[in-house]
Design a protein around this motif. Structure first.
Motif, PDB file in Angstrom:
ATOM      1  N   GLU A   1       0.940  -1.125  -0.179  1.00 25.82           N
ATOM      2  CA  GLU A   1      -0.018  -0.082  -0.081  1.00 25.82           C
ATOM      3  C   GLU A   1       0.961   1.335  -0.118  1.00 25.82           C
ATOM      4  O   GLU A   1       1.838   1.454   0.864  1.00 25.82           O
ATOM      5  CB  GLU A   1      -0.938   0.207   1.269  1.00 25.82           C
ATOM      6  CG  GLU A   1      -2.158   1.011   1.228  1.00 25.82           C
ATOM      7  CD  GLU A   1      -3.196   0.389   2.302  1.00 25.82           C
ATOM      8  OE1 GLU A   1      -3.439   1.479   2.910  1.00 25.82           O
ATOM      9  OE2 GLU A   1      -3.697  -0.608   2.081  1.00 25.82           O
ATOM     10  N   ASP A   2       0.745   1.983  -1.164  1.00 26.79           N
ATOM     11  CA  ASP A   2       1.545   3.253  -1.289  1.00 26.79           C
ATOM     12  C   ASP A   2       3.090   2.770  -1.102  1.00 26.79           C
ATOM     13  O   ASP A   2       4.094   3.298  -0.713  1.00 26.79           O
ATOM     14  CB  ASP A   2       1.527   4.470  -0.158  1.00 26.79           C
ATOM     15  CG  ASP A   2      -0.014   4.599  -0.338  1.00 26.79           C
ATOM     16  OD1 ASP A   2      -0.657   4.651  -1.256  1.00 26.79           O
ATOM     17  OD2 ASP A   2      -0.340   5.137   0.825  1.00 26.79           O
ATOM     18  N   PHE A   3       3.344   1.525  -2.110  1.00 28.29           N
ATOM     19  CA  PHE A   3       4.574   0.884  -2.187  1.00 28.29           C
ATOM     20  C   PHE A   3       5.401   0.438  -0.742  1.00 28.29           C
ATOM     21  O   PHE A   3       6.430   0.099  -0.607  1.00 28.29           O
ATOM     22  CB  PHE A   3       5.603   1.723  -2.788  1.00 28.29           C
ATOM     23  CG  PHE A   3       5.032   2.137  -4.215  1.00 28.29           C
ATOM     24  CD1 PHE A   3       3.941   1.541  -4.786  1.00 28.29           C
ATOM     25  CD2 PHE A   3       5.943   2.780  -4.946  1.00 28.29           C
ATOM     26  CE1 PHE A   3       3.738   1.828  -6.154  1.00 28.29           C
ATOM     27  CE2 PHE A   3       5.427   3.282  -6.193  1.00 28.29           C
ATOM     28  CZ  PHE A   3       4.417   2.782  -6.926  1.00 28.29           C
ATOM     29  N   LYS A   4       4.578   0.234   0.385  1.00 27.70           N
ATOM     30  CA  LYS A   4       5.073  -0.363   1.467  1.00 27.70           C
ATOM     31  C   LYS A   4       4.246  -1.667   2.055  1.00 27.70           C
ATOM     32  O   LYS A   4       3.129  -1.572   1.714  1.00 27.70           O
ATOM     33  CB  LYS A   4       4.627   0.817   2.732  1.00 27.70           C
ATOM     34  CG  LYS A   4       5.244   2.103   2.627  1.00 27.70           C
ATOM     35  CD  LYS A   4       5.078   3.144   3.483  1.00 27.70           C
ATOM     36  CE  LYS A   4       5.732   4.323   3.351  1.00 27.70           C
ATOM     37  NZ  LYS A   4       5.193   5.218   4.468  1.00 27.70           N
ATOM     38  N   SER A   5       5.005  -2.420   2.345  1.00 22.58           N
ATOM     39  CA  SER A   5       4.467  -3.921   2.614  1.00 22.58           C
ATOM     40  C   SER A   5       3.413  -3.750   3.767  1.00 22.58           C
ATOM     41  O   SER A   5       3.538  -3.303   4.610  1.00 22.58           O
ATOM     42  CB  SER A   5       5.695  -4.952   3.098  1.00 22.58           C
ATOM     43  OG  SER A   5       6.290  -5.102   1.830  1.00 22.58           O
ATOM     44  N   LYS A   6       2.366  -4.576   3.438  1.00 22.58           N
ATOM     45  CA  LYS A   6       1.262  -4.691   4.541  1.00 22.58           C
ATOM     46  C   LYS A   6       0.532  -5.964   4.333  1.00 22.58           C
ATOM     47  O   LYS A   6       0.955  -6.772   3.401  1.00 22.58           O
ATOM     48  CB  LYS A   6       0.086  -3.613   4.286  1.00 22.58           C
ATOM     49  CG  LYS A   6       0.717  -2.372   5.037  1.00 22.58           C
ATOM     50  CD  LYS A   6      -0.825  -1.336   4.930  1.00 22.58           C
ATOM     51  CE  LYS A   6      -0.455  -0.169   5.668  1.00 22.58           C
ATOM     52  NZ  LYS A   6      -1.888   0.695   6.139  1.00 22.58           N
ATOM     53  N   THR A   7      -0.388  -6.339   5.127  1.00 22.67           N
ATOM     54  CA  THR A   7      -1.139  -7.459   5.142  1.00 22.67           C
ATOM     55  C   THR A   7      -2.560  -6.895   4.569  1.00 22.67           C
ATOM     56  O   THR A   7      -2.933  -5.816   4.750  1.00 22.67           O
ATOM     57  CB  THR A   7      -1.389  -8.350   6.190  1.00 22.67           C
ATOM     58  OG1 THR A   7      -2.011  -7.575   7.345  1.00 22.67           O
ATOM     59  CG2 THR A   7      -0.055  -8.683   6.656  1.00 22.67           C
ATOM     60  N   LEU A   8      -3.505  -7.810   3.848  1.00 23.28           N
ATOM     61  CA  LEU A   8      -4.819  -7.400   3.487  1.00 23.28           C
ATOM     62  C   LEU A   8      -5.768  -7.306   4.912  1.00 23.28           C
ATOM     63  O   LEU A   8      -6.452  -6.166   4.803  1.00 23.28           O
ATOM     64  CB  LEU A   8      -5.419  -8.671   2.924  1.00 23.28           C
ATOM     65  CG  LEU A   8      -5.059  -8.938   1.391  1.00 23.28           C
ATOM     66  CD1 LEU A   8      -5.679 -10.076   0.656  1.00 23.28           C
ATOM     67  CD2 LEU A   8      -5.351  -7.316   0.542  1.00 23.28           C
ATOM     68  N   SER A   9      -5.366  -7.759   5.762  1.00 21.41           N
ATOM     69  CA  SER A   9      -6.097  -7.660   7.129  1.00 21.41           C
ATOM     70  C   SER A   9      -5.620  -6.373   7.906  1.00 21.41           C
ATOM     71  O   SER A   9      -6.404  -6.095   8.811  1.00 21.41           O
ATOM     72  CB  SER A   9      -5.957  -8.728   7.905  1.00 21.41           C
ATOM     73  OG  SER A   9      -4.487  -8.874   8.549  1.00 21.41           O
TER      74      SER A   9
ATOM     75  N   ALA B   1      -5.860 -17.727 -13.459  1.00 19.67           N
ATOM     76  CA  ALA B   1      -6.514 -16.523 -12.878  1.00 19.67           C
ATOM     77  C   ALA B   1      -7.301 -17.130 -11.636  1.00 19.67           C
ATOM     78  O   ALA B   1      -8.129 -16.550 -11.224  1.00 19.67           O
ATOM     79  CB  ALA B   1      -7.438 -15.829 -13.831  1.00 19.67           C
ATOM     80  N   SER B   2      -7.043 -18.268 -11.297  1.00 19.30           N
ATOM     81  CA  SER B   2      -7.381 -18.885 -10.063  1.00 19.30           C
ATOM     82  C   SER B   2      -6.768 -18.506  -8.742  1.00 19.30           C
ATOM     83  O   SER B   2      -7.362 -18.867  -7.724  1.00 19.30           O
ATOM     84  CB  SER B   2      -7.233 -20.459 -10.277  1.00 19.30           C
ATOM     85  OG  SER B   2      -6.068 -20.973 -10.282  1.00 19.30           O
ATOM     86  N   LYS B   3      -5.450 -18.226  -8.656  1.00 22.77           N
ATOM     87  CA  LYS B   3      -4.670 -17.649  -7.733  1.00 22.77           C
ATOM     88  C   LYS B   3      -4.075 -16.161  -7.781  1.00 22.77           C
ATOM     89  O   LYS B   3      -3.824 -15.950  -8.466  1.00 22.77           O
ATOM     90  CB  LYS B   3      -3.728 -18.774  -7.210  1.00 22.77           C
ATOM     91  CG  LYS B   3      -3.945 -20.171  -6.863  1.00 22.77           C
ATOM     92  CD  LYS B   3      -4.749 -20.217  -5.550  1.00 22.77           C
ATOM     93  CE  LYS B   3      -5.160 -21.335  -5.280  1.00 22.77           C
ATOM     94  NZ  LYS B   3      -5.797 -21.726  -4.013  1.00 22.77           N
ATOM     95  N   LEU B   4      -4.487 -15.576  -6.254  1.00 22.34           N
ATOM     96  CA  LEU B   4      -3.943 -14.198  -6.539  1.00 22.34           C
ATOM     97  C   LEU B   4      -2.634 -14.066  -6.055  1.00 22.34           C
ATOM     98  O   LEU B   4      -2.170 -14.588  -4.896  1.00 22.34           O
ATOM     99  CB  LEU B   4      -4.883 -13.417  -5.556  1.00 22.34           C
ATOM    100  CG  LEU B   4      -4.544 -11.781  -5.124  1.00 22.34           C
ATOM    101  CD1 LEU B   4      -4.630 -10.971  -6.406  1.00 22.34           C
ATOM    102  CD2 LEU B   4      -5.597 -11.519  -4.135  1.00 22.34           C
ATOM    103  N   LEU B   5      -1.584 -13.546  -6.607  1.00 19.35           N
ATOM    104  CA  LEU B   5      -0.423 -13.571  -6.431  1.00 19.35           C
ATOM    105  C   LEU B   5       0.168 -12.218  -5.693  1.00 19.35           C
ATOM    106  O   LEU B   5       1.217 -12.341  -4.927  1.00 19.35           O
ATOM    107  CB  LEU B   5       0.739 -13.840  -7.770  1.00 19.35           C
ATOM    108  CG  LEU B   5       0.149 -14.922  -8.571  1.00 19.35           C
ATOM    109  CD1 LEU B   5       1.167 -14.965  -9.530  1.00 19.35           C
ATOM    110  CD2 LEU B   5       0.292 -16.202  -7.619  1.00 19.35           C
ATOM    111  N   LYS B   6      -0.580 -11.106  -6.191  1.00 20.58           N
ATOM    112  CA  LYS B   6       0.112  -9.728  -5.908  1.00 20.58           C
ATOM    113  C   LYS B   6      -1.200  -8.885  -5.866  1.00 20.58           C
ATOM    114  O   LYS B   6      -1.703  -8.698  -6.856  1.00 20.58           O
ATOM    115  CB  LYS B   6       1.329  -9.341  -6.619  1.00 20.58           C
ATOM    116  CG  LYS B   6       1.887  -8.120  -6.051  1.00 20.58           C
ATOM    117  CD  LYS B   6       3.288  -8.090  -6.990  1.00 20.58           C
ATOM    118  CE  LYS B   6       4.296  -6.746  -6.486  1.00 20.58           C
ATOM    119  NZ  LYS B   6       5.444  -6.539  -7.273  1.00 20.58           N
TER     120      LYS B   6
END
Length: 275
Positions: free
Chosen positions: A70-78, A128-133
């Protein structure tokens, strides 16, 4: 859904969302239909503030672990912007079946909490079955020329332009990318020849160059000596468009282009200035 998945979602506080039916990979590989379904999952997650359906799509392959920034900084979806419910006033997506990737522009101008304009690139495996990034840029008050209401107004004016191009008139991926690259290269090299189209409108934050005239131009000047690096593209030949997530000097940025007959027709930018 497996018991393990339910346990994971519950532990993240995301178990209350009813997940969409899982996408079944096509024998044809990555299709526009599959990518469109995934962008709808993204929009649903942002509207509800619950990314559970995207979490369920994440790859479990330890050799290529899922990445979110997010804004080029690593995060988790949660812990992402996707956990903040956002009223969506306008959206549009590019679908890239060659790279199995998408770009989605989200405009939230009338949200009662915080207006935002969000750009998101998603990348999937070849079926298109797995989300990579997922890479997301979130612009809001304090960012470059931010004005969500103006952005929404101008984006709606362009709805009749961001339409599929007849197949016989479509540019190749190489031509579309080259037009966008020429524009980006101009910031650091004034000798670059940019394929300006006429009319052309540029929406930069909430600032707009167009006046609805046939002579409207995007060639209204850019800064000098600004390297634009680390470009990640999503290209949609059907819409004649390319989005590039880039490092604009030292700040996160997105530049999206509509290209018609090799010429630039529309430019949209998002630039994150907040620290």
């Amino acid at each position: 859904m497996t018991r393990l998945t339910l346990t994971l979602l519950s532990s993240l506080g995301l178990g209350s969302l009813t997940l969409a039916a899982p996408f079944s990979p096509s024998a044809e590989g990555c299709t526009r239909e599959a990518l469109k379904a995934h962008t709808e999952t993204l929009l649903s997650a942002q509207t509800s503030g619950n990314p559970a359906a995207l979490i369920a799509l994440q790859t479990a392959d330890t050799t290529t672990p899922f990445i979110y920034t997010e804004d080029f900084k690593s995060k988790t979806l949660s812990s992402s912007i996707l956990t903040t419910a956002q009223k969506i006033d306008h959206n549009r997506s590019l679908l890239d079946t060659t790279q199995c990737a998408t770009y989605t522009e989200i405009i939230s101008a009338t949200d009662p909490n915080t207006p935002r304009v969000i750009g998101t690139q998603m990348r999937f495996d070849s079926t298109a079955s797995k989300l990579l990034k997922i890479e997301t840029l979130v612009t809001q008050p304090g960012d470059w020329l931010f004005n969500a209401s103006a952005t929404l107004r101008y984006a709606r004016q362009e709805e009749t332009i961001w339409v599929p191009i007849p197949e016989s008139e479509r540019d190749s991926r190489a031509v579309i990318q080259a037009a966008g690259d020429a524009y980006l290269d101009l910031f650091n090299n004034k000798s670059v020849v940019v394929p300006w189209g006429t009319p052309c409108q540029r929406l930069e934050g909430g600032a707009y160059t167009g006046r609805g005239l046939p002579t409207d131009s995007c060639n209204v000047g850019v800064p000098s000596g600004v390297p634009i690096t680390n470009r990640r593209y999503v290209i949609d030949e059907v819409l004649g468009s390319v989005d590039a997530f880039v490092q604009f000097a030292s700040v996160p940025d997105s530049h999206e282009f509509r290209v018609e007959k090799g010429k630039l027709r529309l430019v949209h930018t998002l630039t994150v200035m907040r620290k």
